[in-house]
Enzyme design. Structure first.
Site, PDB file in Angstrom:
ATOM      1  CG  ASP A  17      -1.661   1.252   1.493  1.00 35.37           C
ATOM      2  OD1 ASP A  17      -1.696   2.100   0.582  1.00 35.37           O
ATOM      3  OD2 ASP A  17      -2.230   1.392   2.596  1.00 35.37           O
ATOM      4  CE  LYS A  79      -2.006   6.828  -3.258  1.00 36.53           C
ATOM      5  NZ  LYS A  79      -2.403   5.858  -2.228  1.00 36.53           N
ATOM      6  CD  GLU A 156      -5.223   3.421  -2.542  1.00 32.52           C
ATOM      7  OE1 GLU A 156      -6.141   4.160  -2.136  1.00 32.52           O
ATOM      8  OE2 GLU A 156      -4.088   3.841  -2.800  1.00 32.52           O
ATOM      9  CG  ASP A 179      -9.370   4.560   1.811  1.00 30.81           C
ATOM     10  OD1 ASP A 179      -8.919   5.123   2.815  1.00 30.81           O
ATOM     11  OD2 ASP A 179      -8.653   4.027   0.945  1.00 30.81           O
TER      12      ASP A 179
END
Ligand code: AMP
Length: 641
Positions: A17, A79, A156, A179
């Site tokens: 991850d 990211k 994800e 999430d």
């Protein structure tokens, strides 16, 4: 505890991850996913990189601690910039975002050295469902730069569902993955059917997460200090950093307790007085600060359910992912919304890495008995540039999607198009990704030329364009001349891949040098032909509506839907000679866009359809009649307008 040898000798493969705030790595041991802990015992590696003045690289907790002291030498949340080509400056060095991510991944890769040495290690790396092609490729390259063989990039939410073991059942289930991390929010709808897991739709906000909650507490504390001491601690870099750190810890306490004490050290000295804070905050106060932001997440949840034509009662499982879902108010709101609590038996911080390991295990054979098959969803629409007739003539800048956003992948879709000019023998196929009706607003993935079309009058040579999109996000675009069966294929690894091959070797050498603490080569930007404005409008429904409203799309493709971008080089008739029938169609289309009158609109659509069919039939009498009808309708509309 680190990693233990797997008794079965499956090939080395891990799940990673690569998170905005934190990253984690897991593997399968004894048929179960396990997190590989860091040497300091932590499960999570903060996704922060710092280059010390000496040139030494720090990744993780040390880097995070230095973030505020050396902001020009450290970077967090890289990211968010994945896929961009603007370099990031750290001290006197410049990096691409994927190179920074590579340093994070390399830190994780180091954990595997005691077990696997230098042998090739495969990795399944996760990305948000909304990541586009460039961002996925940048992630893949980051993995390769770090020395992994990147087996697969998966979404994800898919990983999260795998972590919950969903799939080992024959039941049909609808799943929501909520999430909420440190800096991003994502919500996805998945279905599970006969062991096949599909992501149906995804939505999110890239600027919403636990960091915002921390800052709301910082603002509250700063306001209190301002009142007490007449100074705003946020104006002082160090005091601001201390308050931010304190805020995060207070937030964590409030996840377990109804109230939290706040005892700050001396934040600064003001007018000869030490500035510090000593107070208490109740959970309910904190909830007030963050309620609006939480409401935003539920509005996005509404949207994603609507996109899937589902309502809350249709959902069988709600999975919580991301550290910020530990906030009790999130659980309460989920329970209120769905009428039942979410599942949270898997640590929400680790669910994605554990699920990536499950995917890795499926690949290596370590979990082959599970019967689990993962599918995914196309994160953006993919299609080609087409021409449309407008009042000014043919306009080549329109986007015709072939694979729609949120289509389950792997998938194959074919659409038929036609040439735009008489005697046209070649066409340029430009492949785009995005949601806008104008290709200039979308993202160019690559282009190729199809030649050898038998010369013929406009519209009589169909060309089939087939898009195949696989689970690794690789797009294969094939154009085929129906009459001759000649075809040409483009595998979209085009610009970015080519760019990356050159850049990869260069980056790897630089990173190796850095890693070995040697003087690094100066960074040079590698030119890429994909230097386009990445203005991906996720919610450009209007664009779709305009396309869909166009009657030309619902009739056999003729002029509007059909034309491909004409090749620059092929021989053609004089472009300035306008076909009067095409002008008529253009005029009808133009009035249709403006005309809202419920009686006239159907007449225009009927005239348009009839004219297009007549032109297709090539029957002179039908064409004459259709032209008459279209002209009459246009006159009628003229009076009306
Ligand atoms: P992630 O991006 O999933 O790693 O989540 C990181 C975010 O989760 C950060 O903003 C953390 O402060 C937050 N977080 C972690 N643990 C907790 C907790 N117990 N309560 C509230 N937020 C938390």
């Amino acid at each position: 505890m680190g990693i233990e040898v797997n008794p079965e000798s499956f090939r080395p493969i891990v799940g990673i991850d690569l998170g905005t705030t934190n990253s984690a790595m897991a593997y399968i041991r004894d048929g179960e996913p396990h997190i590989i802990a860091l040497p300091n015992g932590d499960d999570l590696l903060p996704s922060v990189v710092l280059i010390e003045p000496s040139g030494q690289i720090r990744v993780g907790r040390d880097a995070r601690d230095g973030l505020l002291a050396m902001p020009d030498r450290a970077i967090a949340a890289v990211k968010r910039r994945m896929g961009e080509t603007d370099p990031i400056v750290l001290g006197d060095q410049q990096f691409l975002p994927e190179e920074i991510s590579a340093l994070i991944l390399k830190e994780l890769r180091q954990l595997l050295v005691p077990l696997y040495g230098d042998q090739a290690i495969e990795a399944v790396i996760t990305v948000p469902a909304y990541f586009n092609d460039a961002q996925r490729r940048a992630t893949k390259h980051a993995g390769e730069l770090a020395g992994f063989v990147v087996e697969r990039i998966i979404n994800e939410p898919t990983a999260a569902a795998l972590a919950y073991g969903l799939g080992a059942t024959t039941e049909r289930k609808r799943i929501v993955v909520y999430d909420l991390g440190g800096g991003t929010f994502d919500v996805s709808v998945l279905t599970l059917d006969e062991g096949i897991l599909e992501v149906h739709a995804s939505n999110g906000n890239r600027e919403l997460g636990g960091e915002d909650f921390d800052w709301s507490l910082v603002d509250w504390m700063a306001a209190m200090i301002l009142k007490l001491y007449g100074v705003d601690p946020r104006d002082d870099l160090r005091a601001r950093a201390v308050l931010k750190d304190l805020a995060e810890r207070v937030k964590w306490v409030l996840s377990d307790e109804d109230q939290a004490p706040i005892e700050s050290p001396v934040l600064m000295v003001h007018d000869g007085q030490a500035v510090r804070l000593s107070t208490t905050i109740r959970r309910s106060e904190f909830v007030q600060f963050i309620q609006t932001r939480l409401d935003e997440t539920f509005a996005l949840l509404d949207d994603v359910l609507q996109q899937s034509s589902l309502s809350a009662k249709d959902i069988d499982e709600v999975l919580l992912v991301g550290g910020s879902t530990k906030i009790p108010r999130v659980h309460e709101m989920i329970t209120e919304y769905f009428g039942r609590p979410a599942r949270s038996e898997v640590d929400p911080d680790l669910a994605v890495a554990l699920g990536a390991a499950v995917q890795a295990g499926l690949k290596s054979g370590a979990l082959s008995e599970s019967g689990l098959v993962a599918t995914d969803v196309a994160p953006f629409s993919m299609g080609i540039a087409v021409a449309r007739s407008t009042l000014r003539g043919l306009d080549n800048g329109y986007f015709s999607p072939i694979i729609a956003r949120n289509t389950t992948i792997p998938c194959t879709r074919t659409d038929t198009f036609y040439t735009t000019r008489d005697w046209q023998t070649a066409i340029d196929i430009e492949v785009y990704q995005g949601e806008h009706e104008r290709v200039a607003k979308n993202y160019l993935l690559g282009s190729f030329r199809l030649t050898g079309i038998p010369p013929a009058v406009v519209g009589s040579q169909p060309v089939e364009v087939t898009f195949r999109y696989n689970l690794n996000g690789i797009l294969e675009a094939t154009a085929r001349i129906v009459s001759t069966k000649k075809s040409q294929t483009l595998v979209v690894q085009d610009g970015l891949e080519r760019h990356s091959k050159e850049a990869l070797a260069q980056s790897r050498a630089r990173l190796e040098a850095l890693w070995n603490d040697e003087a690094a080569e100066p960074y040079t930007t590698v030119a890429t032909e994909l230097d386009l404005d990445l203005d991906l409008d996720l919610d450009s429904e209007l664009a779709h509506d305009l396309l869909d409203a166009s009657p030309a799309l619902s009739t056999p493709p003729r002029v509007d839907h059909t034309p491909l971008v004409p090749s620059e080089q092929e021989p053609s008739v004089d472009e300035n000679i306008e076909d009067p029938n095409l002008s008529l169609i253009a005029d009808l289309n133009a009035v249709l866009l403006e005309l809202l009158d419920p009686e006239l609109r159907p007449k225009v659509i009927a005239a348009l359809n009839r004219l297009q069919s007549a032109l297709e039939s090539r029957d002179a009498k039908s064409i004459d009649e259709a032209v008459d009808e279209a002209t009459t309708v246009l006159m009628e509309v003229d009076l009306f307008l």
